[in-house]
Motif scaffolding. Structure first.
Motif, PDB file in Angstrom:
ATOM      1  N   SER A   1     -40.818 -47.758  -5.327  1.00 46.35           N
ATOM      2  CA  SER A   1     -41.969 -48.481  -4.801  1.00 46.35           C
ATOM      3  C   SER A   1     -42.460 -49.518  -5.804  1.00 46.35           C
ATOM      4  O   SER A   1     -42.755 -50.672  -5.443  1.00 46.35           O
ATOM      5  N   ALA A   2     -42.557 -49.135  -7.068  1.00 45.93           N
ATOM      6  CA  ALA A   2     -43.007 -50.073  -8.101  1.00 45.93           C
ATOM      7  C   ALA A   2     -42.047 -51.248  -8.233  1.00 45.93           C
ATOM      8  O   ALA A   2     -42.471 -52.408  -8.376  1.00 45.93           O
ATOM      9  N   LEU A   3     -40.746 -50.957  -8.168  1.00 46.93           N
ATOM     10  CA  LEU A   3     -39.745 -52.028  -8.245  1.00 46.93           C
ATOM     11  C   LEU A   3     -39.871 -52.974  -7.061  1.00 46.93           C
ATOM     12  O   LEU A   3     -39.804 -54.205  -7.216  1.00 46.93           O
ATOM     13  N   ALA A   4     -40.057 -52.413  -5.865  1.00 48.55           N
ATOM     14  CA  ALA A   4     -40.229 -53.246  -4.666  1.00 48.55           C
ATOM     15  C   ALA A   4     -41.471 -54.121  -4.791  1.00 48.55           C
ATOM     16  O   ALA A   4     -41.461 -55.311  -4.417  1.00 48.55           O
ATOM     17  N   ASN A   5     -42.552 -53.572  -5.331  1.00 52.02           N
ATOM     18  CA  ASN A   5     -43.771 -54.363  -5.517  1.00 52.02           C
ATOM     19  C   ASN A   5     -43.542 -55.512  -6.488  1.00 52.02           C
ATOM     20  O   ASN A   5     -44.009 -56.638  -6.274  1.00 52.02           O
TER      21      ASN A   5
ATOM     22  N   LYS B   1     -39.090 -37.717  -6.966  1.00 55.37           N
ATOM     23  CA  LYS B   1     -40.084 -38.341  -7.826  1.00 55.37           C
ATOM     24  C   LYS B   1     -39.819 -39.825  -8.057  1.00 55.37           C
ATOM     25  O   LYS B   1     -40.749 -40.606  -8.235  1.00 55.37           O
ATOM     26  N   ARG B   2     -38.567 -40.217  -8.058  1.00 58.34           N
ATOM     27  CA  ARG B   2     -38.285 -41.631  -8.326  1.00 58.34           C
ATOM     28  C   ARG B   2     -38.545 -42.531  -7.128  1.00 58.34           C
ATOM     29  O   ARG B   2     -38.371 -43.748  -7.218  1.00 58.34           O
TER      30      ARG B   2
ATOM     31  N   ALA C   1     -42.799 -38.146  -3.378  1.00 58.46           N
ATOM     32  CA  ALA C   1     -42.742 -37.589  -4.731  1.00 58.46           C
ATOM     33  C   ALA C   1     -43.370 -36.201  -4.808  1.00 58.46           C
ATOM     34  O   ALA C   1     -43.025 -35.407  -5.686  1.00 58.46           O
ATOM     35  N   ALA C   2     -44.294 -35.910  -3.885  1.00 60.82           N
ATOM     36  CA  ALA C   2     -44.973 -34.610  -3.902  1.00 60.82           C
ATOM     37  C   ALA C   2     -44.102 -33.492  -3.322  1.00 60.82           C
ATOM     38  O   ALA C   2     -44.443 -32.317  -3.467  1.00 60.82           O
ATOM     39  N   ARG C   3     -42.999 -33.844  -2.673  1.00 59.65           N
ATOM     40  CA  ARG C   3     -42.141 -32.814  -2.094  1.00 59.65           C
ATOM     41  C   ARG C   3     -41.459 -32.003  -3.202  1.00 59.65           C
ATOM     42  O   ARG C   3     -41.045 -32.559  -4.216  1.00 59.65           O
ATOM     43  N   PRO C   4     -41.337 -30.713  -3.020  1.00 56.15           N
ATOM     44  CA  PRO C   4     -40.717 -29.881  -4.062  1.00 56.15           C
ATOM     45  C   PRO C   4     -39.226 -30.163  -4.194  1.00 56.15           C
ATOM     46  O   PRO C   4     -38.577 -30.605  -3.246  1.00 56.15           O
ATOM     47  N   ALA C   5     -38.699 -29.911  -5.389  1.00 50.79           N
ATOM     48  CA  ALA C   5     -37.263 -30.085  -5.628  1.00 50.79           C
ATOM     49  C   ALA C   5     -36.487 -29.032  -4.863  1.00 50.79           C
ATOM     50  O   ALA C   5     -36.818 -27.853  -4.897  1.00 50.79           O
ATOM     51  N   ARG C   6     -35.455 -29.457  -4.142  1.00 47.26           N
ATOM     52  CA  ARG C   6     -34.606 -28.511  -3.426  1.00 47.26           C
ATOM     53  C   ARG C   6     -33.281 -29.184  -3.089  1.00 47.26           C
ATOM     54  O   ARG C   6     -33.171 -30.413  -3.063  1.00 47.26           O
ATOM     55  N   GLY C   7     -32.296 -28.348  -2.808  1.00 52.72           N
ATOM     56  CA  GLY C   7     -30.985 -28.871  -2.435  1.00 52.72           C
ATOM     57  C   GLY C   7     -30.360 -29.693  -3.551  1.00 52.72           C
ATOM     58  O   GLY C   7     -30.411 -29.331  -4.715  1.00 52.72           O
ATOM     59  N   THR C   8     -29.775 -30.826  -3.169  1.00 52.37           N
ATOM     60  CA  THR C   8     -29.104 -31.676  -4.145  1.00 52.37           C
ATOM     61  C   THR C   8     -30.071 -32.522  -4.955  1.00 52.37           C
ATOM     62  O   THR C   8     -29.684 -33.115  -5.962  1.00 52.37           O
TER      63      THR C   8
ATOM     64  N   GLU D   1     -37.183 -40.734 -18.680  1.00 57.45           N
ATOM     65  CA  GLU D   1     -38.268 -40.425 -17.756  1.00 57.45           C
ATOM     66  C   GLU D   1     -37.719 -40.246 -16.347  1.00 57.45           C
ATOM     67  O   GLU D   1     -36.911 -41.058 -15.880  1.00 57.45           O
ATOM     68  N   ILE D   2     -38.175 -39.201 -15.671  1.00 52.44           N
ATOM     69  CA  ILE D   2     -37.839 -39.020 -14.262  1.00 52.44           C
ATOM     70  C   ILE D   2     -38.693 -39.960 -13.435  1.00 52.44           C
ATOM     71  O   ILE D   2     -38.237 -40.652 -12.532  1.00 52.44           O
TER      72      ILE D   2
END
Length: 358
Positions: free
Chosen positions: A121-125, A115-116, A102-109, A275-276
């Motif tokens: 991860s929350a869904l898997a938990n 961020k999701r 999630a900390a990676r900057p937005a780029r490309g497609t 929400e993103i």
């Protein structure tokens, strides 16, 4: 937001007016006509990976010890606690990985970045909690029907030490950013495990002093109930974000009505709020301003309202002047002379400003 609406020549002329208007007033408006942004998308600084790593170390070490003792004592409650601790460890590892992604900057497609990954991860938990609870419920019912012999003292003292370890792990997790659904999912694993150890400690005391072996299975069923509640809550919250529902407490109709009440606004439609990731709220809307009205002034006023009253700092507003005449009582969706919205989404919020009145 629908960008293909309206007469092309009218939009080109209006966009030209938009940029000229901004330059004349010294504004920098890099996003183009009708767009304004003031937002921050970074991972919260208090989402401290170090605290999660410490909690992970405590859990892994104790889990290994508990498996050995649980087998020696013949306690399903201890083994169920160990299984839950395994899911705790997995949830924290997943949370740490998701935080890095999630900390990676937005780029490309990936225009919003990754961020999701935190919501995945929350869904898997949440799903893990539900699946483990089903298995434990089956084993507990089997032991209620035919209870095996359980070493009460060993079960009691092991569970008591587990309470201490889980209190320490929960404290570490509480230092991280629990406003993130990702971190909250891992925290719920730890918290549920703490409750489980408390129940197992009580069951061990019952077995030790009364010889009632079924107390082990009863404690397991209590743990199952807690896991089902936590798992359901996490899955529901993650599902709302994936389905792009409005955040809890945000009423799109109320927001639309509030924006439409601004002076100079004829109509608000195509209003979307979602929400993103946890706490990263986004809004977009198509705003129709009265002919001759100050479209830039209206946009700035609307964004101020969104920021100050609703805490929404990422708002994309497409602003257009109303056609003259505007078909119907404020509606731009119902006639051939209404080019601004060929396919409006959701509720149309009509403002108090009359068409053609600046």
């Amino acid at each position: 937001m629908n960008k293909g609406r309206g007469n092309a020549a009218e939009k080109h002329a209006h966009a030209h007016h938009d940029h000229d208007h901004d330059r004349a007033h010294g504004h920098s408006h890099a996003h183009g006509h009708g767009h304004g942004h003031a937002h921050s998308h970074g991972v919260a600084p208090d989402a401290d990976r170090r605290w999660l790593s410490i909690a992970l170390g405590l859990i892994v070490v104790y889990m290994a010890v508990e498996v050995v003792i649980g087998l020696a004592a013949g306690s399903l409650a201890l083994l169920s606690d160990a299984a839950h601790m395994l899911s705790d460890a997995a949830s924290i590892v997943l949370a740490l990985v998701a935080m890095r992604l999630a900390a990676r900057p937005a780029r490309g497609t990936y225009t919003f970045g990754l961020k999701r990954a935190e919501i995945l991860s929350a869904l898997a938990n949440g799903l893990t909690l539900l699946l483990v609870s089903v298995w434990l419920a089956y084993e507990a019912v089997s032991r209620l029907v035919s209870p095996p012999e359980v070493d009460g003292p060993l079960m009691f003292y092991t569970a008591l030490s587990g309470v201490v370890v889980n209190v320490a792990a929960a404290w570490c997790m509480s230092k991280a950013n629990r406003s993130s659904l990702n971190v909250e999912g891992a925290f719920q694993h730890i918290l549920t495990d703490l409750y489980a150890f408390i129940a197992t400690t009580a069951a061990g005391a019952v077995v030790m002093f009364t010889g009632f072996a079924r107390a082990d299975a009863v404690a397991t069923l209590i743990v199952v109930a807690l896991m089902l509640r936590s798992g359901t809550t996490l899955v529901r919250a993650a599902g709302r974000i994936f389905l792009e529902a409005a955040p809890a407490g945000a009423d799109p109709d109320a927001i639309g009505a509030r924006l439409a009440a601004h002076e100079g606004v004829v109509e608000i439609h195509d209003l979307h709020v979602w929400e993103i990731t946890s706490g990263d709220v986004v809004l977009s809307a198509h705003v129709i301003v009265a002919v001759g009205g100050d479209c830039h002034g209206v946009r700035r006023a609307l964004q101020t309202t969104l920021r100050e009253e609703y805490g929404i700092t990422h708002a994309t507003l497409q602003v257009d002047h109303a056609p003259a005449p505007l078909v119907g009582a404020g509606s731009v969706t119902g006639g051939p002379e209404a080019p601004h919205c060929e396919d409006a989404h959701g509720t149309v919020h009509v403002g108090s400003t009359l068409p053609g009145k600046g």
